[in-house]
Each structure stands twice: as structure tokens, then as C-alpha cells.
Motif scaffolding. Sequence first.
Motif, PDB file in Angstrom:
ATOM      1  N   LEU A  67       0.777  -1.309   0.069  1.00 24.85           N
ATOM      2  CA  LEU A  67       0.161  -0.010   0.117  1.00 24.85           C
ATOM      3  C   LEU A  67       0.935   1.216   0.022  1.00 24.85           C
ATOM      4  O   LEU A  67       0.392   2.293  -0.482  1.00 24.85           O
ATOM      5  CB  LEU A  67      -1.004   0.048   1.257  1.00 24.85           C
ATOM      6  N   GLY A  68       1.927   1.200   0.544  1.00 32.35           N
ATOM      7  CA  GLY A  68       2.844   2.247   0.707  1.00 32.35           C
ATOM      8  C   GLY A  68       4.192   1.992   1.383  1.00 32.35           C
ATOM      9  O   GLY A  68       4.171   1.191   2.434  1.00 32.35           O
ATOM     10  N   SER A  69       5.209   2.745   0.976  1.00 33.52           N
ATOM     11  CA  SER A  69       6.646   2.365   1.772  1.00 33.52           C
ATOM     12  C   SER A  69       7.288   3.648   1.897  1.00 33.52           C
ATOM     13  O   SER A  69       7.061   4.778   1.082  1.00 33.52           O
ATOM     14  CB  SER A  69       7.403   1.357   1.144  1.00 33.52           C
ATOM     15  N   SER A  70       8.278   3.833   2.847  1.00 38.09           N
ATOM     16  CA  SER A  70       9.040   4.920   3.024  1.00 38.09           C
ATOM     17  C   SER A  70      10.341   4.400   3.732  1.00 38.09           C
ATOM     18  O   SER A  70      10.560   3.609   4.186  1.00 38.09           O
ATOM     19  CB  SER A  70       8.414   6.139   3.929  1.00 38.09           C
ATOM     20  N   SER A  71      11.354   5.348   3.406  1.00 41.27           N
ATOM     21  CA  SER A  71      12.630   4.973   4.018  1.00 41.27           C
ATOM     22  C   SER A  71      13.363   6.053   4.617  1.00 41.27           C
ATOM     23  O   SER A  71      12.871   7.543   4.223  1.00 41.27           O
ATOM     24  CB  SER A  71      13.773   4.269   2.901  1.00 41.27           C
ATOM     25  N   SER A  72      14.219   5.847   5.439  1.00 41.35           N
ATOM     26  CA  SER A  72      14.836   7.017   6.132  1.00 41.35           C
ATOM     27  C   SER A  72      16.383   6.583   6.518  1.00 41.35           C
ATOM     28  O   SER A  72      16.807   5.328   6.895  1.00 41.35           O
ATOM     29  CB  SER A  72      14.502   7.215   7.436  1.00 41.35           C
ATOM     30  N   PRO A  73      17.314   7.300   5.764  1.00 37.76           N
ATOM     31  CA  PRO A  73      19.091   6.915   6.038  1.00 37.76           C
ATOM     32  C   PRO A  73      19.359   6.745   7.412  1.00 37.76           C
ATOM     33  O   PRO A  73      18.910   7.512   8.199  1.00 37.76           O
ATOM     34  CB  PRO A  73      19.547   8.172   5.229  1.00 37.76           C
ATOM     35  N   VAL A  77       8.233   4.626   9.367  1.00 36.17           N
ATOM     36  CA  VAL A  77       6.854   4.143   9.664  1.00 36.17           C
ATOM     37  C   VAL A  77       5.934   5.420   9.506  1.00 36.17           C
ATOM     38  O   VAL A  77       4.833   5.360   9.023  1.00 36.17           O
ATOM     39  CB  VAL A  77       6.962   3.421  11.096  1.00 36.17           C
ATOM     40  N   ARG A  78       6.335   6.345  10.295  1.00 36.76           N
ATOM     41  CA  ARG A  78       5.160   7.629  10.159  1.00 36.76           C
ATOM     42  C   ARG A  78       4.899   8.062   8.827  1.00 36.76           C
ATOM     43  O   ARG A  78       3.954   8.451   8.376  1.00 36.76           O
ATOM     44  CB  ARG A  78       5.681   8.628  11.184  1.00 36.76           C
ATOM     45  N   ALA A  79       5.975   8.270   7.828  1.00 35.66           N
ATOM     46  CA  ALA A  79       6.080   8.743   6.658  1.00 35.66           C
ATOM     47  C   ALA A  79       5.265   7.549   5.765  1.00 35.66           C
ATOM     48  O   ALA A  79       4.408   8.002   4.963  1.00 35.66           O
ATOM     49  CB  ALA A  79       7.616   8.732   6.047  1.00 35.66           C
ATOM     50  N   ALA A  80       5.591   6.340   6.010  1.00 35.37           N
ATOM     51  CA  ALA A  80       4.678   5.186   5.143  1.00 35.37           C
ATOM     52  C   ALA A  80       3.462   5.211   5.484  1.00 35.37           C
ATOM     53  O   ALA A  80       2.454   5.193   4.604  1.00 35.37           O
ATOM     54  CB  ALA A  80       5.400   3.919   5.516  1.00 35.37           C
ATOM     55  N   SER A 122      -4.292   4.386   8.954  1.00 31.70           N
ATOM     56  CA  SER A 122      -4.383   5.027  10.278  1.00 31.70           C
ATOM     57  C   SER A 122      -3.831   3.994  11.263  1.00 31.70           C
ATOM     58  O   SER A 122      -3.680   2.741  11.126  1.00 31.70           O
ATOM     59  CB  SER A 122      -5.948   5.342  10.559  1.00 31.70           C
ATOM     60  N   ASP A 123      -3.688   4.544  12.454  1.00 31.60           N
ATOM     61  CA  ASP A 123      -3.060   3.434  13.347  1.00 31.60           C
ATOM     62  C   ASP A 123      -3.853   2.347  13.665  1.00 31.60           C
ATOM     63  O   ASP A 123      -3.632   1.251  14.008  1.00 31.60           O
ATOM     64  CB  ASP A 123      -2.702   4.292  14.724  1.00 31.60           C
ATOM     65  N   VAL A 124      -5.168   2.585  13.785  1.00 35.36           N
ATOM     66  CA  VAL A 124      -6.270   1.472  14.239  1.00 35.36           C
ATOM     67  C   VAL A 124      -6.407   0.455  13.020  1.00 35.36           C
ATOM     68  O   VAL A 124      -6.635  -0.444  13.405  1.00 35.36           O
ATOM     69  CB  VAL A 124      -7.713   2.095  14.383  1.00 35.36           C
ATOM     70  N   GLU A 125      -5.767   0.881  11.883  1.00 33.82           N
ATOM     71  CA  GLU A 125      -5.896  -0.408  10.641  1.00 33.82           C
ATOM     72  C   GLU A 125      -4.376  -1.223  10.824  1.00 33.82           C
ATOM     73  O   GLU A 125      -4.527  -2.115  10.271  1.00 33.82           O
ATOM     74  CB  GLU A 125      -5.786   0.485   9.405  1.00 33.82           C
ATOM     75  N   VAL A 126      -3.537  -0.677  11.576  1.00 33.82           N
ATOM     76  CA  VAL A 126      -2.424  -1.585  11.543  1.00 33.82           C
ATOM     77  C   VAL A 126      -2.625  -2.808  12.501  1.00 33.82           C
ATOM     78  O   VAL A 126      -2.587  -2.236  13.912  1.00 33.82           O
ATOM     79  CB  VAL A 126      -1.226  -0.737  11.948  1.00 33.82           C
ATOM     80  N   LYS A 127      -2.717  -4.009  12.177  1.00 36.39           N
ATOM     81  CA  LYS A 127      -3.165  -5.060  13.094  1.00 36.39           C
ATOM     82  C   LYS A 127      -1.874  -5.763  13.643  1.00 36.39           C
ATOM     83  O   LYS A 127      -1.983  -6.617  14.619  1.00 36.39           O
ATOM     84  CB  LYS A 127      -4.248  -6.080  12.386  1.00 36.39           C
ATOM     85  N   LEU A 129       9.140  16.519  16.479  1.00 37.59           N
ATOM     86  CA  LEU A 129       9.000  15.561  15.521  1.00 37.59           C
ATOM     87  C   LEU A 129      10.325  14.554  15.158  1.00 37.59           C
ATOM     88  O   LEU A 129      10.201  13.285  15.164  1.00 37.59           O
ATOM     89  CB  LEU A 129       8.657  15.906  14.071  1.00 37.59           C
ATOM     90  N   THR A 130      11.492  14.979  15.315  1.00 32.86           N
ATOM     91  CA  THR A 130      12.557  13.990  15.112  1.00 32.86           C
ATOM     92  C   THR A 130      12.877  13.080  16.166  1.00 32.86           C
ATOM     93  O   THR A 130      13.574  12.093  16.025  1.00 32.86           O
ATOM     94  CB  THR A 130      13.948  14.934  14.998  1.00 32.86           C
ATOM     95  N   SER A 131      12.100  13.307  17.353  1.00 38.69           N
ATOM     96  CA  SER A 131      12.208  12.255  18.578  1.00 38.69           C
ATOM     97  C   SER A 131      11.113  11.686  18.487  1.00 38.69           C
ATOM     98  O   SER A 131      10.801  10.707  19.541  1.00 38.69           O
ATOM     99  CB  SER A 131      12.613  12.941  19.741  1.00 38.69           C
ATOM    100  N   SER A 132      10.193  11.343  17.466  1.00 42.84           N
ATOM    101  CA  SER A 132       8.972  10.811  17.597  1.00 42.84           C
ATOM    102  C   SER A 132       9.064   9.249  17.781  1.00 42.84           C
ATOM    103  O   SER A 132      10.009   8.786  17.102  1.00 42.84           O
ATOM    104  CB  SER A 132       7.886  11.216  16.393  1.00 42.84           C
ATOM    105  N   GLU A 133       8.118   8.627  18.244  1.00 37.50           N
ATOM    106  CA  GLU A 133       8.216   7.277  18.116  1.00 37.50           C
ATOM    107  C   GLU A 133       7.284   6.911  16.916  1.00 37.50           C
ATOM    108  O   GLU A 133       7.120   7.441  16.015  1.00 37.50           O
ATOM    109  CB  GLU A 133       7.661   6.598  19.652  1.00 37.50           C
ATOM    110  N   LEU A 134       6.577   5.840  17.076  1.00 32.85           N
ATOM    111  CA  LEU A 134       6.072   4.995  15.821  1.00 32.85           C
ATOM    112  C   LEU A 134       4.721   5.514  15.474  1.00 32.85           C
ATOM    113  O   LEU A 134       4.358   5.530  14.126  1.00 32.85           O
ATOM    114  CB  LEU A 134       6.077   3.537  16.195  1.00 32.85           C
ATOM    115  N   GLY A 135       3.907   6.183  16.251  1.00 31.64           N
ATOM    116  CA  GLY A 135       2.866   6.889  16.110  1.00 31.64           C
ATOM    117  C   GLY A 135       1.710   5.835  15.565  1.00 31.64           C
ATOM    118  O   GLY A 135       0.913   6.038  14.951  1.00 31.64           O
ATOM    119  N   LEU A 136       1.636   4.764  16.466  1.00 31.35           N
ATOM    120  CA  LEU A 136       0.666   3.501  16.515  1.00 31.35           C
ATOM    121  C   LEU A 136       0.077   3.201  17.854  1.00 31.35           C
ATOM    122  O   LEU A 136       0.240   4.117  18.627  1.00 31.35           O
ATOM    123  CB  LEU A 136       1.509   2.333  15.786  1.00 31.35           C
TER     124      LEU A 136
END
Length: 588
Positions: free
Chosen positions: A52-58, A83-86, A93-98, A286-293
Motif C-alpha cells: 500500500l505504501g512504503s518509505s525509507s530513512s537513511p 513508519v510515520r511517513a509510510a 491510520s493507526d487503528v488499521e495496523v493489526k 518530530l525528530t524524536s517521535s516514536e512510531l505513531g501507532l
Amino acid sequence: MSRHNRPPWLAVAVEMTTVELNPFPSRSVFLGVDVGTGSARAGLFDESGKLLGSSSSPIQIWKDGDCVEQSSTDIWHAVCAAVRAACSLANVSDVEVKGIGFAATCSLVAVDAEGSPVTVSWSGDSRRNIIVWMDHRAVKQAERINSFNSPVLQYCGGGVSPEMEPPKLLWVKENLQESWSMVYKWMDLSDWLSFRATGDDTRSLCTTVCKWTYLGHAHMQQQMTEKASRDMEACGWDDEFWEEIGLGDLVDGHHAKIGRSVAFPGHPLGNGLTATAAKASTKQPLTSSELGLLAGTPVGTSLIDAHAGGVGVMESKSDSDSLKKDSDVDTLCTRMVLVCGTSTCHMAVSREKLFIPGVWGPFWSAMVPEYWLTEGGQSATGALLDHIIENHVASPRLANQAASHNTSSPFVAALTSEMHILPDFHGNRSPVADPNSKGVVFGMTLDTSEKQLALLYLATVQGIAYGTRHIVEHCNAHGHKIDTLLACGGLSKNPLFIQEHADIVGCPIILPRESESVLLGAAILGAVAAKSYPSLHDAMKALNAAGQVVHPSSDPKVKKYHDAKYRIFRDLYEQQLSHRSIITQALS
């Protein structure tokens, strides 16, 4: 106004608003996270295995000779950003991630009792608490460990590699004694990621068996029930081995520093995501954010990244698979997965344990539960191609263009008739298992043109493919029946690389429908942890899907040419051994 007395138009409006706010009320999405050598990536998959979507971070990396190091703090920030960008890009949404699964390189992480980094670097930099998989500082320690001929070594192809964890641990103890005394937990990177996410220190059978000499088959008689798989006491450590090599202190506290409990890949850890890992405080930048789930989201026991690639692709079925009439043939046992990135891992499974000199394994349940895994590899493939381009005076553009052309013409292949490559620029992992092997380029001239770079690039691709042929032939000579390859990872997107492998090995190559197989394999761990499927293998069957199938050239001239070059390829290593012996005698 009561719900029963409201007018019909209001009820319709409320229903429409609800649908608009929650357009996918029953959608289940699985999140896979993969930490490679240069980046952290996140991918979201639906119940059909579609990306559905992906993202990467160096991520940061420090290289100093044979020493290669990273930071677990930096990696976790990169994971959270990916994870947040993806989720944002995929509108998930967070509720959809099972469910969530982690995969990573088999790098070694050191943390203290508070979970803070402990340096493993000569520099003393506390950020640098990871010895990266490709680090070769512990070659002498590996040689010393192998000299003991411990029985556990027969499950590592006869000896440990400096890329495995025991030699690295021994190096730290012998060279960084202050760090050694401070470390509370030594963890494989993928286990550390799941620990950071859940607080559960249970280790994966994948990491412990493949990289730590853990004997997973000690659990063969245990029932694979939820309780057994979550709470298996680590009964597969060989204490005599650790004592013998000088690391007996790791046996203390029921192996507390290296793993007191293990689990099959994909089994749920702890109570899922901790509140800390799930959400960032609103006061944090934001740079110290956790997963957002959501806290409590199930997390599956992890896999090494290459093994996640195997889980993400190995059950991909082509049309020819449905035509196989021999019902006694287990299709999985006729396949080898090439996970092609910075390095290439060659993964094959069998129902019976097969001991193959120079090839890692057999590893029980290290990838697919209740199958024995054979793991070959080449330590530098994508990295070698990058090296060839970056160190040539000509523009790299022509080499990149050459990589984009899909051709199996014997005339194109024959352009390298006077150039031969032994691709052991970072040693030979399989099947000769010689970390001291060196790369060879035969046929150089004073030509520095773009055309010469293109030929060098093609010859290097062919050299890598001859290495794969050597591994396949060696495995088949020792009991495997491999007749099909599957490929995933960055290099699998290179048509030249894939066609040359098909022509040289002589096997069809199945490419996955979804190009991000490592992320899919990690997401499958989350799907199993969420109990969306009864087992890892069932999830693989449901979520793996085949795409293009690349066949070997039918032109006999191509086979004849590559057979000849393969003989030269094999001779290059034998000549190196001879030359090494001549020089050793001269200096003795």
C-alpha cells in the motif's frame, strides 16, 4: 432528541459522515520494518500481500578499515520516521495496523542495564554501539574459535565466520574491557528492535540459530503451541562451547546477556507495542517521535533481513509449479531464494538436515518453521558493483545504462571473453568459506573509457553469477535438489543481473509480484502475531505472489560460453591459493 425519534434524513447524514470518517472500517493492514545497511524502511501491506505504501530513512554508518559501526539510537529514530511517513503516504491510520514485524541485518548491539548504548568502537564514541554485519575486525578470533572444532560448528558449515556474533563478542572482550563489563544485553539488531518496541527480551530462533551457534533443534520435540513458542526456555545453548572459546561469563544467569528465552519467528511478544514506543509525547519534537501507532499492537518475533526476504517470496508460485505432477515433491525444497542487496544471501530449505561444507547450516526452523535452512552467501555483490563504478575514472552513467538493458544475446555476453572476475573483494562466504580470499580482475588494459567501464561492469555481474552457480552446484552435490531460483532485493530489479544469473546457473528465476519482499516478509511476522493466520507458512502461502519469470537463454552458444568462463572462474581461486602458498614459503 432520542436516537429513535430523530428524522430519517438525520440518520442518513450521520451514517454518511461515519462512512466518510472511516472509509475502510474492516481493513487489516500489516506493517513490516527492515533495517538494512544504509537505511531503515517501512512498508504497509493489505490482506492479499499488496504493498500500500512504503518509505525509507537513511541511517549513519562509520567505517574505519575492517571496523564498521552504527548507532541503535540513530536507527530507532530512522525507523520511527520511516513508519510515520509510510502510514501518511499510504493513508493508513493507526487503528488499521493489526500487526508489526521487524527485520534487520545480523549486526551486534550492545546496551547497558538502562537500555542505553555501550560503545563497541575504538573511538570510545558511545553512539557507536553496533558492530555491523560486514565488519571483519574479528577474523583472528574466528580462526581461533574454529581451531577448537566444537560440535556446534558442524551447524555453521564447519566453522564460524567473522560476520557471526561469537568472534565479535570475543574481540570486544579482548580489546574493549571497560565496554565488556558495562554491557547488560548483547542482541542481534532485529531482536533489539522488537525489544525496543515491546520490552520483551525473547530472542528469535532465526538470529540465535544462524548467528550465535544456538542449536534450535533442541526444541524439535516441543509442541508449537502459543505458550510453548512464547515461553521456550533457551535450551539450545552449548555452554561447553562458550567456556571453551573464552566467553564462559555469557553462560551466567541462564544466558541472561545473550538470551534466556527464544521463540519461533512471528510469535507475539509481550503485550505488543509499549505506550512509549507507540506514541510520542506531544512535547517531543518530530525528530524524536516514536512510531505513531496504537499501544498493544501485536509485534512478531523478528527475522534477519535476508530470511525475511525468503519468507516474503518463497511461496510465490509460477504457472510451471502447478504443472509439476509428482505430488511427493515439496516445492519449497526445490527452490533457492537469492536476497540480493549490498550482499547476496542464498536460502534453501529441506525436510532433512543436510551438512554442507563451507555453507552455513543446517539451521532448524530459522526461516520456515520445521524446515532445515541452508544459507549460502556472497559478502559483496551490490557493494562490489558500486565499488567498480565509483572507482573508475569514466562516468558511471554508461554502467547504469548497461544495467538497465535486458539482453541475453550471446554476442553481448561474449564481449567479456577476455575479462574475468573473481568477486571475492570482501572474502568468500560460500562455498569455500575463506574470509582471506581476495578479488581478482583478469584482463585489464590502459583503457579508461566508458566502454571499458561497461565491460568491467558486465564481467563483474557475470562473476557474481558464477559465484551463485558454484553455491547451487555445491548444495545440490550435498543433497539439495534446487531447480528454481527466486530473487528479491535491490539487485533483483536489475534486468541484466537477473538474466545473466538465469543464463549462467541454468535455472528459471521467479520474481515476486511485489518488489519489496523483505518488507513483506517482515509484515508477515506481524500478521502471524495478530493471529490473522494460523502459522507462518500459512501466511506465506496467502501473501506471497509471483510476478515475472525469467528463463535461461535457449541458445546453446550461450551455455557453451558460460561453461567455459565458469571453468576459468573456478581456476582463479585455485591459482590464488597456489600464489598464496608460494609467497608464504618465500617469507617463511
